[in-house]
Design a protein around this motif. Structure first.
Motif: not given
Lengths: 339, 339, 339
Positions: C162-164, C180-188, C201-214
């Motif tokens: 996702y963007s950013e 970067g999908s939306d966090g799960f935040g809802f006000a009742p 906000g956004n997501v920051i992934i630093e160096d040398n990171v591996e992220i598995g399928a799904g």
């Protein structure tokens, strides 16, 4: 997109204290504020940040009285948290306000769509699919044949909507969501193999539903799997065939609901919960994270554990589980004197 | 696609009671039947619906004798459930009978395919990949280099098949399935960082396997991760590198199998089960939902719990866990008299 | 790609024993070796395979002294396992060394990229996105607006960014990953419905990171969700908004971390673990598979269970849980004599 403090104040109905012409372009937490960002102060715990923040503008409650000098520009409003939320929402809407049909994309024969459609590149819209007004479909998304999508609904990149699915108005479907895949139904043969039970029902998603990234919702064997008005599903949830989830029920991530279970309204279900098939869960039920629900539950019940007990019973039993060594030791001592 | 009751009766070898010319176009549950739909009555519990259903046609058992007048058209057959299933299967086959190569799509150099291929738009077929006859690949699907896919296999929208994967005949791979991603292998360094262990094996899926939406199957480090004939995997299952799953084993959604574990034939594994790596699970093993299997299991065993105990032992212990407060209280009473 | 034993020996700094001109093209386990494959022998347990393997070449330790005649060609090196790993790595790099921009693909206005880019067909790169040198993006991948991707990073087929989002150098992102999908935040609201809390906000992934399928990683409500240097995430992990995962922490598949939890460095977290929101987990923490962590944990702690206890306490209590029937029976016997 830069905007001056006085313009924001006028949108929010607030009053500027400080430099009314200062401009901001981003939103930030008060403790992470930088030049050009706007933040808010609502929780009294964070008051000290107002004296050191680098945010150019901070929205504060009308009632806030600084004890020390404040160098940032303040906008005073009735409720700083609500005002900031309003601003966030506005900011988000602007950001998501894409429209137009990007190429290459496929709109199959018989498909129709309303005004203000955004259709990203590499999207595929199946035959006879009907898309409402102001729908936003991000790139790489698949929508099968005979699907219906209501107004103001967003499908993020790479959602997969199988044929015959119905999605209501004002829904948000995140990336990687799969709606309408076959239910898991197989009839055993005498030799140990299985025959697939054809899955010819569909999925109905009502209005105002949000579905998190990677969640999967299977089509019904016959009839419909139904997600009712206002339901909020987090990421990586599994909803099996013929499940029915009641209005405004909220489910946290990685939970799974097995086939034909009916869940009531306004339930709150924690993460990594499993609910077996063919149950009836009442309204306002609370299920703690990682529970395994194996029996139907009455309205207003609260449960925990795997298999789930009433919340109170589980906590009581678990408190003794923690001390089970002590119980066993005491029993040994008793036995030495008695048996 | 409208079809008359008399035509259906002739396909099913049944006898029409009522209007033989009435036409139907959809299938429905008897309690949800509408004009133009066909349904069935098999379970005696649902007999009352036959008198009120709005379905135009209902398939019933030859032995069925109505107690009240029936206004819908009936088709009498030997076994109403089986006859309806046959109809479902036929209906499904017709619906899925897509063929042709849609544009834009990419078939890379050296790739070959058989007759009656359906390749949806935005599909990518890698180099030297071999695709059999009557294969259906829905839009937005990725198939890497050197993949082999057998006859009559369906890949639904957005499946991701990494290079060197082998898929057999008559398989169904649902949307969002990922086959052949790297196994999770890292060698620790003295400074706390990790080096990736290259994963150069592949995945082999044998014939008649069904893989549910969002399931991930990692390639082997060396050799092959193997899913054997007739295995049925539900949605969002994780299969790690070098796992071997035996013939006709069925696994429910959100379960995970860690690296190098070998599972036997005809096992039934519930949802949200975890199985640790390097185990050997025998044939005909039953694992209850949410169990955590930490030791190898002999054939025909049945287990539950986390860590898993024998099913009978778990149920016995858990029944006492429910009463642990009572046990603790009784013990306290006993201690007051004894210690 | 065929290569002679003498060439491999020269790359590995080894000595050939046998036919130095024999050629190999694939890598295999010693027990599965075929003509044309190269294997290795390191573990003494597997020594017997060297006398029967069909592999054309086997890498062995310098210290290896065969007791029987060996017909395969051997390459003697200091450490056979390390030498083979080096070979694997080289093999893998060659295999993944794609480059060029395939058509059709979309690179939006303002996006820039470095040297040696591979961009597969049906990839979408959003506006103003910056891509470093030697980046490989497989087909059907979506990268939103204003994303930053560092050097040498690989995005496998169908990842959704996702963007950013910011991704560092030398990262591997597998198929179906969503960042970067939306966090799960809802006000009742008072009527039981919910209002979405905008997630900007956004997501920051630093160096040398591996992220598995799904795996799915939600953007922060405000600020950033952060995955720090060297983190390794397995398949189907859920990381909620505003989570912060410390350097070199490793998490096994299907685990979930709820919102705003901060995890320290060098932690080892098993599969199917759940961690509730707003906790602080220290450094070097070990969490056993399927645990449910409900409280903050100090550095160097080890826990198990749901809710999690210290590892030692859990094992002790669970050993008594197994015998709970016996405890209950003994207590009954005692009661008969005493109460």
């Amino acid at each position: 997109m830069k905007i001056a403090a006085e313009q924001i104040a006028s949108v929010l109905g607030g009053e500027v204290v400080g430099d009314a012409t200062i401009q901001v372009s981003t939103l930030a937490k008060i403790e992470e504020g930088q030049e050009g960002s706007i933040s808010f102060l609502s929780n009294p715990k964070y008051v000290h940040h107002i004296y050191t923040t680098k945010a150019s503008v901070v929205i504060v409650n009308k009632t806030f009285q600084p004890e020390y000098p404040v160098s940032t520009t303040m906008i005073k409003v009735d409720d700083a948290y609500k005002a900031f939320s309003k601003l966030l929402e506005y900011y988000n809407q602007v950001k998501l306000m894409k429209s137009g049909i990007e190429q290459p994309s496929v709109i199959s024969e018989g498909a129709v769509y309303g005004e203000e459609l955004y259709l990203g590149s590499f999207c595929y819209i199946g035959k006879n699919t009907k898309i409402g007004n102001n729908v936003k479909i991000y790139p790489n998304t698949f929508v099968g044949d005979n699907v219906i999508i209501g107004d103001n609904t967003i499908l993020f990149a790479g959602a997969r909507i199988y044929s015959e699915t119905v999605i209501g108005n004002n829904c948000t479907v995140h990336a990687g969501v799969i709606i309408g895949s076959d239910g898991f139904g197989f009839a055993p043969n005498a030799d140990g193999t299985y025959n697939k039970v054809p899955q010819i029902g569909n999925v109905i998603i009502e209005d105002n539903v949000e579905i998190g990234a990677g969640t999967t919702i299977d089509r019904a064997t016959l009839g419909s799997t139904i997600i009712r008005k206002g339901v909020k599903l987090d990421n990586q949830i599994q909803v099996a065939h013929n499940v029915d989830i009641g209005e405004n029920t909220v489910i946290a991530s990685q939970s799974g609901v097995a086939g034909s279970t009916k869940i009531g309204k306004n339930c709150m279900i924690g993460g990594q919960v499993g609910i077996v098939g063919h149950l009836v869960i009442g309204d306002n039920v609370k299920i703690q994270a990682q529970s395994g629900v194996t029996k139907s539950l009455e309205s207003n019940s609260a449960v925990q554990g795997s298999p789930a007990l009433s919340h109170a019973d589980f906590l009581r039993s678990y408190s003794h589980f923690r001390n089970l060594s002590k119980i066993a030791e005491d029993l040994e001592k008793v036995k030495k004197n008695v048996i």
